[in-house]
Design a protein around this motif. Structure first.
Motif, mmCIF file in Angstrom:
data_model
loop_
_atom_site.group_PDB
_atom_site.id
_atom_site.type_symbol
_atom_site.label_atom_id
_atom_site.label_comp_id
_atom_site.label_asym_id
_atom_site.label_seq_id
_atom_site.Cartn_x
_atom_site.Cartn_y
_atom_site.Cartn_z
ATOM 1 N N LYS A 143 0.836 -1.206 0.000
ATOM 2 C CA LYS A 143 0.000 0.000 0.000
ATOM 3 C C LYS A 143 0.871 1.256 0.000
ATOM 4 O O LYS A 143 0.573 2.229 -0.691
ATOM 5 N N THR A 144 1.958 1.217 0.766
ATOM 6 C CA THR A 144 2.860 2.361 0.819
ATOM 7 C C THR A 144 3.458 2.633 -0.552
ATOM 8 O O THR A 144 3.492 3.775 -1.011
ATOM 9 N N LEU A 145 3.934 1.583 -1.228
ATOM 10 C CA LEU A 145 4.533 1.754 -2.554
ATOM 11 C C LEU A 145 3.512 2.191 -3.604
ATOM 12 O O LEU A 145 3.817 3.005 -4.459
ATOM 13 N N GLN A 146 2.328 1.634 -3.539
ATOM 14 C CA GLN A 146 1.349 1.905 -4.589
ATOM 15 C C GLN A 146 0.527 3.166 -4.341
ATOM 16 O O GLN A 146 0.220 3.900 -5.271
ATOM 17 N N LYS A 147 0.161 3.410 -3.118
ATOM 18 C CA LYS A 147 -0.753 4.519 -2.802
ATOM 19 C C LYS A 147 -0.065 5.711 -2.139
ATOM 20 O O LYS A 147 -0.646 6.783 -2.022
ATOM 21 N N GLY A 148 1.160 5.498 -1.644
ATOM 22 C CA GLY A 148 1.869 6.594 -0.990
ATOM 23 C C GLY A 148 1.361 6.909 0.395
ATOM 24 O O GLY A 148 1.434 8.047 0.847
ATOM 25 N N VAL A 149 0.842 5.887 1.087
ATOM 26 C CA VAL A 149 0.336 6.061 2.444
ATOM 27 C C VAL A 149 0.980 4.985 3.321
ATOM 28 O O VAL A 149 0.848 3.798 3.033
ATOM 29 N N ASN A 150 1.660 5.408 4.389
ATOM 30 C CA ASN A 150 2.323 4.419 5.241
ATOM 31 C C ASN A 150 1.327 3.795 6.218
ATOM 32 O O ASN A 150 0.171 4.237 6.302
ATOM 33 N N PRO A 151 1.755 2.758 6.967
ATOM 34 C CA PRO A 151 0.814 2.082 7.879
ATOM 35 C C PRO A 151 0.204 2.983 8.951
ATOM 36 O O PRO A 151 -0.854 2.678 9.477
ATOM 37 N N SER A 152 0.858 4.098 9.259
ATOM 38 C CA SER A 152 0.304 5.045 10.236
ATOM 39 C C SER A 152 -0.729 5.978 9.615
ATOM 40 O O SER A 152 -1.310 6.809 10.298
ATOM 41 N N GLY A 153 -0.921 5.858 8.296
ATOM 42 C CA GLY A 153 -1.880 6.707 7.603
ATOM 43 C C GLY A 153 -1.283 8.002 7.075
ATOM 44 O O GLY A 153 -2.002 8.842 6.543
ATOM 45 N N LYS A 154 0.018 8.159 7.228
ATOM 46 C CA LYS A 154 0.690 9.379 6.772
ATOM 47 C C LYS A 154 0.961 9.293 5.271
ATOM 48 O O LYS A 154 1.454 8.290 4.770
ATOM 49 N N ASN A 155 0.617 10.375 4.556
ATOM 50 C CA ASN A 155 0.927 10.460 3.132
ATOM 51 C C ASN A 155 2.419 10.699 2.953
ATOM 52 O O ASN A 155 3.002 11.528 3.641
ATOM 53 N N LEU A 156 3.011 9.964 2.027
ATOM 54 C CA LEU A 156 4.423 10.143 1.737
ATOM 55 C C LEU A 156 4.634 11.417 0.927
ATOM 56 O O LEU A 156 3.708 11.927 0.298
ATOM 57 N N ALA A 157 5.860 11.882 0.928
ATOM 58 C CA ALA A 157 6.203 13.083 0.161
ATOM 59 C C ALA A 157 5.881 12.864 -1.310
ATOM 60 O O ALA A 157 5.988 11.748 -1.821
ATOM 61 N N PRO A 158 5.489 13.914 -2.001
ATOM 62 C CA PRO A 158 5.171 13.790 -3.431
ATOM 63 C C PRO A 158 6.353 13.297 -4.269
ATOM 64 O O PRO A 158 6.158 12.759 -5.349
ATOM 65 N N THR A 159 7.575 13.457 -3.758
ATOM 66 C CA THR A 159 8.752 12.993 -4.509
ATOM 67 C C THR A 159 8.874 11.470 -4.518
ATOM 68 O O THR A 159 9.586 10.920 -5.352
ATOM 69 N N MET A 160 8.169 10.801 -3.604
ATOM 70 C CA MET A 160 8.194 9.336 -3.581
ATOM 71 C C MET A 160 7.279 8.826 -4.684
ATOM 72 O O MET A 160 6.078 9.097 -4.693
ATOM 73 N N PRO A 161 7.856 8.077 -5.643
ATOM 74 C CA PRO A 161 7.024 7.550 -6.736
ATOM 75 C C PRO A 161 5.924 6.622 -6.215
ATOM 76 O O PRO A 161 6.090 5.949 -5.208
ATOM 77 N N ARG A 162 4.820 6.626 -6.904
ATOM 78 C CA ARG A 162 3.717 5.701 -6.600
ATOM 79 C C ARG A 162 3.804 4.576 -7.624
ATOM 80 O O ARG A 162 3.654 4.811 -8.826
ATOM 81 N N TYR A 163 4.054 3.374 -7.157
ATOM 82 C CA TYR A 163 4.306 2.247 -8.051
ATOM 83 C C TYR A 163 3.051 1.439 -8.375
ATOM 84 O O TYR A 163 3.126 0.275 -8.700
ATOM 85 N N GLU A 164 1.914 2.079 -8.334
ATOM 86 C CA GLU A 164 0.680 1.399 -8.720
ATOM 87 C C GLU A 164 0.650 1.173 -10.232
ATOM 88 O O GLU A 164 0.262 0.117 -10.710
ATOM 89 N N LYS A 165 1.076 2.172 -10.984
ATOM 90 C CA LYS A 165 1.097 2.069 -12.444
ATOM 91 C C LYS A 165 2.498 2.284 -12.998
ATOM 92 O O LYS A 165 2.763 2.021 -14.149
ATOM 93 N N MET A 166 3.375 2.780 -12.175
ATOM 94 C CA MET A 166 4.747 3.096 -12.578
ATOM 95 C C MET A 166 5.643 1.880 -12.352
ATOM 96 O O MET A 166 5.544 1.211 -11.326
ATOM 97 N N PRO A 167 6.542 1.574 -13.286
ATOM 98 C CA PRO A 167 7.423 0.413 -13.108
ATOM 99 C C PRO A 167 8.633 0.727 -12.233
ATOM 100 O O PRO A 167 9.034 1.888 -12.085
ATOM 101 N N PHE A 168 9.212 -0.316 -11.651
ATOM 102 C CA PHE A 168 10.518 -0.195 -11.023
ATOM 103 C C PHE A 168 11.529 0.054 -12.127
ATOM 104 O O PHE A 168 11.285 -0.257 -13.296
ATOM 105 N N VAL A 169 12.684 0.584 -11.780
ATOM 106 C CA VAL A 169 13.753 0.823 -12.751
ATOM 107 C C VAL A 169 14.107 -0.511 -13.436
ATOM 108 O O VAL A 169 14.217 -1.543 -12.786
ATOM 109 N N GLY A 170 14.247 -0.456 -14.750
ATOM 110 C CA GLY A 170 14.621 -1.640 -15.509
ATOM 111 C C GLY A 170 13.448 -2.484 -15.969
ATOM 112 O O GLY A 170 13.625 -3.543 -16.556
ATOM 113 N N SER A 171 12.233 -2.029 -15.697
ATOM 114 C CA SER A 171 11.043 -2.766 -16.092
ATOM 115 C C SER A 171 10.138 -1.851 -16.908
ATOM 116 O O SER A 171 10.314 -0.637 -16.928
ATOM 117 N N THR A 172 9.185 -2.449 -17.584
ATOM 118 C CA THR A 172 8.214 -1.666 -18.346
ATOM 119 C C THR A 172 6.811 -1.795 -17.778
ATOM 120 O O THR A 172 5.890 -1.153 -18.264
#
Length: 114
Positions: A66-95
């Motif tokens: 959930k943190t990687l895909q939605k940008g929300v940590n287990p405490s419910g805090k939104n991550l900084a906008p600079t943290m990529p959201r990997y819901e639709k975005m690939p990891f480096v080296g992938s498509t």
């Protein structure tokens, strides 16, 4: 009776498929190095991004995903906008967006770091 046994087997196999994937730290290290290390540091000690070592080790797979895909940590805090959201975005080296297995691999690697 046979129908009951069949239904029970079908339910049990469905539960097994729903289990969290077992992460492979060696594979996770490769992904982490390419994708996360630039901000979180080579040992997840924190740099531009926060420290992950020791902190994320307590997280469950669903929390990390959930943190990687939605940008929300287990405490419910939104991550900084600079943290990529990997819901639709690939990891480096992938498509393609990361699979549950790749996410579990990264989590397994981070859990090895102190």
């Amino acid at each position: 009776m046979r129908k009951t046994v069949f239904v029970m087997l079908a339910l049990a196999s469905g539960l097994a498929l729903a289990a969290d994937p077992k992460g492979k730290a060696a594979s996770g290290k490769t992904i982490y190095t390419a994708t996360c290390q630039g901000c979180h540091g080579d040992k997840a000690q924190g740099m531009v991004g926060p420290k992950l070592a020791g902190v994320v080790s307590k997280w469950k797979f669903a929390d990390f995903k959930k943190t990687l895909q939605k940008g929300v940590n287990p405490s419910g805090k939104n991550l900084a906008p600079t943290m990529p959201r990997y819901e639709k975005m690939p990891f480096v080296g992938s498509t393609k967006p990361p699979t549950d297995q790749q996410i579990a691999d990264v989590l397994a690697y981070i859990k090895t770091l102190k």
